[in-house]
Design a protein around this motif. Sequence first.
Motif, mmCIF file in Angstrom:
data_model
loop_
_atom_site.group_PDB
_atom_site.id
_atom_site.type_symbol
_atom_site.label_atom_id
_atom_site.label_comp_id
_atom_site.label_asym_id
_atom_site.label_seq_id
_atom_site.Cartn_x
_atom_site.Cartn_y
_atom_site.Cartn_z
ATOM 1 N N ARG A 230 0.807 -1.214 0.000
ATOM 2 C CA ARG A 230 0.000 0.000 0.000
ATOM 3 C C ARG A 230 0.843 1.268 0.000
ATOM 4 O O ARG A 230 0.462 2.266 -0.615
ATOM 5 N N VAL A 231 2.005 1.239 0.691
ATOM 6 C CA VAL A 231 2.829 2.438 0.713
ATOM 7 C C VAL A 231 3.353 2.757 -0.681
ATOM 8 O O VAL A 231 3.420 3.926 -1.086
ATOM 9 N N GLY A 232 3.710 1.731 -1.441
ATOM 10 C CA GLY A 232 4.155 1.960 -2.809
ATOM 11 C C GLY A 232 3.038 2.504 -3.672
ATOM 12 O O GLY A 232 3.246 3.412 -4.488
ATOM 13 N N TRP A 233 1.835 1.965 -3.490
ATOM 14 C CA TRP A 233 0.684 2.424 -4.279
ATOM 15 C C TRP A 233 0.391 3.889 -3.955
ATOM 16 O O TRP A 233 0.140 4.695 -4.851
ATOM 17 N N GLU A 234 0.426 4.238 -2.672
ATOM 18 C CA GLU A 234 0.133 5.619 -2.305
ATOM 19 C C GLU A 234 1.210 6.561 -2.821
ATOM 20 O O GLU A 234 0.918 7.669 -3.278
ATOM 21 N N LEU A 235 2.463 6.132 -2.770
ATOM 22 C CA LEU A 235 3.518 6.991 -3.293
ATOM 23 C C LEU A 235 3.374 7.170 -4.799
ATOM 24 O O LEU A 235 3.621 8.256 -5.330
ATOM 25 N N ARG A 236 2.964 6.124 -5.490
ATOM 26 C CA ARG A 236 2.705 6.276 -6.933
ATOM 27 C C ARG A 236 1.621 7.318 -7.165
ATOM 28 O O ARG A 236 1.695 8.125 -8.103
#
Length: 282
Positions: A230-236
């Motif tokens: 989720r952290v990667g998705w939010e950063l994207r």
Amino acid sequence: MPVEHYENFPVASLLLPAHLRAPVEAVYAFARSADDVADEGDALPQDRLARLHDYRQALEACANGQAVSDPELAPMFARLGQAIRAHALPVQPLRDLLDAFMQDVGKTRYADFAELRDYCRRSADPVGRLMLALHRADSAENLRRSDAVCTSLQLINFCQDVAIDWHKARIYLPQEDMARFGVDEAQLDTLARGRSTVTGPWQSLLAFEVGRARTLMREGAPLARALPGRVGWELRLVVLGGLHILERIEAVGYDVFRHRPTLGRSDWLRLGWRALNYGKFA
């Protein structure tokens, strides 16, 4: 990311793992409150600095596991201290944020990009560094890329908010750049007050600033692929949001005085879909 303009970028959202929401909210509350001391209301500069000094003392106390005696600050710093201890958060980024807020009280102009970048290092980059620490992903390469993303977001805000900053008697566009493109403070005043329309020199200046912000964002963007879940998705989503704002600044011919670009709900829905297919964004 910059603490003064969160409307374009998701913070402590439901995408965060449940166990990280409390520490993220504690960091946000600290940064938001300290930023308001520096910026909001009609307090005199010396009073703002004195209160920020209270914040600095409270930060050091909570970081050392000591009680904060100021009853107004005690609850907020108790939560922050708990987050620091529970997640082994570095304290220096929090000190850097306070230093940047104190600088904002008195400094209103930046001679060149090196000077502005140093301000961003303390006003924007610490938030990304703290988030990486919370996710146990604060490797040297990740930190470097995070700094690029966070500084880019800050520069994007500066481009969006030229008029807002001008009415606060601040200019976050480097003086060196303004001179290079033939834009002076008198011209900026007429633009910010709606007494004239944008001209070639202004468009060239802001195009240069937009290009710098985009370069930094793309430099840091691989971090969003490196982080999982989720952290990667939010950063994207954050990266895509920042790039989309730059596109909107270009689309209005760099007239951010009459058309301040923002992102609405429908934009975030579209960007959320693009974030699922992140390789296509660049």
